[in-house]
Design an enzyme around this catalytic site. Structure first.
Site, PDB file in Angstrom:
ATOM      1  N   GLY A   8      49.337  16.546  50.607  1.00  0.00           N
ATOM      2  CA  GLY A   8      48.053  17.220  50.572  1.00  0.00           C
ATOM      3  C   GLY A   8      47.624  17.584  51.980  1.00  0.00           C
ATOM      4  O   GLY A   8      47.447  16.704  52.828  1.00  0.00           O
ATOM      5  N   GLY A  11      44.481  21.074  56.549  1.00  0.00           N
ATOM      6  CA  GLY A  11      44.393  21.924  57.727  1.00  0.00           C
ATOM      7  C   GLY A  11      43.967  21.174  58.966  1.00  0.00           C
ATOM      8  O   GLY A  11      43.804  21.780  60.028  1.00  0.00           O
ATOM      9  N   VAL A  13      44.324  17.654  61.746  1.00  0.00           N
ATOM     10  CA  VAL A  13      45.407  17.024  62.500  1.00  0.00           C
ATOM     11  C   VAL A  13      46.012  15.844  61.741  1.00  0.00           C
ATOM     12  O   VAL A  13      47.215  15.584  61.847  1.00  0.00           O
ATOM     13  CB  VAL A  13      44.899  16.590  63.897  1.00  0.00           C
ATOM     14  CG1 VAL A  13      43.832  15.504  63.792  1.00  0.00           C
ATOM     15  CG2 VAL A  13      46.055  16.132  64.776  1.00  0.00           C
ATOM     16  N   SER A  15      46.477  15.154  58.311  1.00  0.00           N
ATOM     17  CA  SER A  15      47.462  15.497  57.283  1.00  0.00           C
ATOM     18  C   SER A  15      48.660  16.226  57.890  1.00  0.00           C
ATOM     19  O   SER A  15      49.783  16.113  57.385  1.00  0.00           O
ATOM     20  CB  SER A  15      46.818  16.340  56.172  1.00  0.00           C
ATOM     21  OG  SER A  15      46.237  17.520  56.688  1.00  0.00           O
ATOM     22  N   CYS A 102      36.644  12.790  44.557  1.00  0.00           N
ATOM     23  CA  CYS A 102      37.666  13.795  44.858  1.00  0.00           C
ATOM     24  C   CYS A 102      39.044  13.147  44.971  1.00  0.00           C
ATOM     25  O   CYS A 102      40.031  13.685  44.457  1.00  0.00           O
ATOM     26  CB  CYS A 102      37.302  14.527  46.149  1.00  0.00           C
ATOM     27  SG  CYS A 102      38.419  15.882  46.567  1.00  0.00           S
ATOM     28  N   CYS A 198      32.617  18.057  52.842  1.00  0.00           N
ATOM     29  CA  CYS A 198      33.210  19.347  53.167  1.00  0.00           C
ATOM     30  C   CYS A 198      32.428  20.528  52.618  1.00  0.00           C
ATOM     31  O   CYS A 198      32.434  21.604  53.208  1.00  0.00           O
ATOM     32  CB  CYS A 198      34.659  19.399  52.665  1.00  0.00           C
ATOM     33  SG  CYS A 198      34.845  19.403  50.852  1.00  0.00           S
TER      34      CYS A 198
END
Length: 361
Positions: A8, A11, A13, A15, A102, A198
């Site tokens: 997953g 975007g 650093v 992951s 989530c 988010c």
């Protein structure tokens, strides 16, 4: 070559480096970014995990590291399972934790179907938590970096989800992660960490609720003190959380705080700081990662930023549990997660229930 892993990618650093570490460990990595920005997400154009820039950053990292990258559209599911939950909890006078939901429902839930379709045996993420895989079960531990530990947000994962999860950053410190990203020349090496939900820019959840629900969906009512004195009107219990001080009527010799919300009458009950303190509460929808026994002592975190406090936990019927804190704590908030630890091991956790509503005299 080890099995294939669906990574997953947000975007960011964390992951990104997780993908590099998994590849170095011999896994066949496939990067996936969830498109979760619904049409009314007011931060969809920003550099958030619900914004398109996140997809571009993740794709660039995957290309740089030499593994494929896909985008899966989860906007409808994200709205139904996370945003609607977020909004309805505030309408019910509770304070939600959308990151837990989530993780459980999307990142380690719906995404598993995509992983299977791509031939993946595991789901990898950039969470700062340690998941140990034993022959009969998985054990969830705190990440070694106390400032970044995210085990709290993973307490609701079931054994089946944990056993197919890989979190390679759990044993590392944040500066190590950035150093690796710099050594690889990744453009996201200095990308700032997200410090907010988010889909709620600036952490202004009230503005988000106004945008998402509309003012007609709010529940206005009265503000009362514990003696039953009417202090003023409010525009909706959605605008208040336990422990809140701002936005309350003045005229008191000492500061007032929200100490309870009554969704049945839309009343906001206020009191002094000492009225916020409690040492006994109940949790429901409890998930046990390890077998705790009927009654035991442990450390309990009543919110993510809480350092944890000793408590006696007693199992109740129908999957609930009673938590008796050895030292009373402020602002034990209905709707928040109470996560139970034995040292650095996550025993389990549940959702803080509202006690009988405080009715003004």
């Amino acid at each position: 070559m080890k099995p294939r892993v669906l990574l997953g990618m947000s975007g960011g650093v964390d992951s990104s480096v997780a993908g590099y570490l998994l590849r170095e460990q011999g896994y066949d990595v496939v990067g996936v970014t969830m498109k979760v920005w619904p049409q009314d997400c007011i931060s969809r154009a920003e550099d958030k995990c619900c914004g398109p820039q996140a997809v571009a950053d993740a794709r660039g990292v995957a290309h740089s590291l030499g593994f494929p990258h896909y985008v899966v559209d989860e906007a409808d599911q994200f709205e139904r399972l996370v945003i609607d939950y977020f909004s309805s909890e505030y309408q019910a006078g509770r304070t939600p934790n959308p990151c837990v939901m989530c993780n459980e429902k999307l990142k380690f839930g719906n995404l598993w179907e995509k992983a299977q379709a791509l031939g993946c045996a595991y789901i990898g993420t950039g969470h700062y938590a340690i998941i140990e895989h034993h022959s009969d079960r998985a054990v969830l531990r705190k990440g070694v970096d106390p400032r970044k530990d995210q085990s709290y947000f993973l307490f609701s994962l079931r054994q089946a989800q944990l056993r197919r999860a890989l979190t390679p950053l759990g044993s590392m410190q944040k500066p190590e992660i950035r150093q690796i990203a710099h050594s690889l020349g990744l453009k996201v090496a200095d990308k700032a960490d997200s410090q907010e939900i988010c889909f709620v820019p600036g952490n202004d959840y009230k503005a988000f609720l106004r945008s998402h629900l509309g003012a007609e969906q709010f529940h206005p009512g009265g503000i009362y003190d514990l003696e039953g004195n009417f202090l003023g009107e409010h525009g909706g219990i959605e605008m208040f959380t336990i422990g809140q001080r701002k936005g309350l009527p003045g005229g008191s010799a000492q500061p007032r705080y929200v100490i309870d919300l009554d969704p049945a009458t839309n009343r906001v009950i206020v009191g002094a700081a000492e009225d916020l303190v409690s040492d006994d509460f109940q949790i429901d929808r409890v998930n046990w990662i390890t077998d705790p026994g009927d009654s035991f002592e442990a450390t309990v975190k009543i919110r993510y930023s809480h350092p944890g406090t000793r408590a006696t936990v007693t199992l109740l019927e129908e999957g609930d549990a009673r938590v008796q804190l050895h030292e009373a704590q402020k602002a034990v908030t209905p709707g928040q997660a109470a996560v139970i630890y034995d040292g650095d091991i996550v025993v389990g956790g549940g959702w803080i229930c509202r006690a009988a509503a405080l009715q003004p005299a």
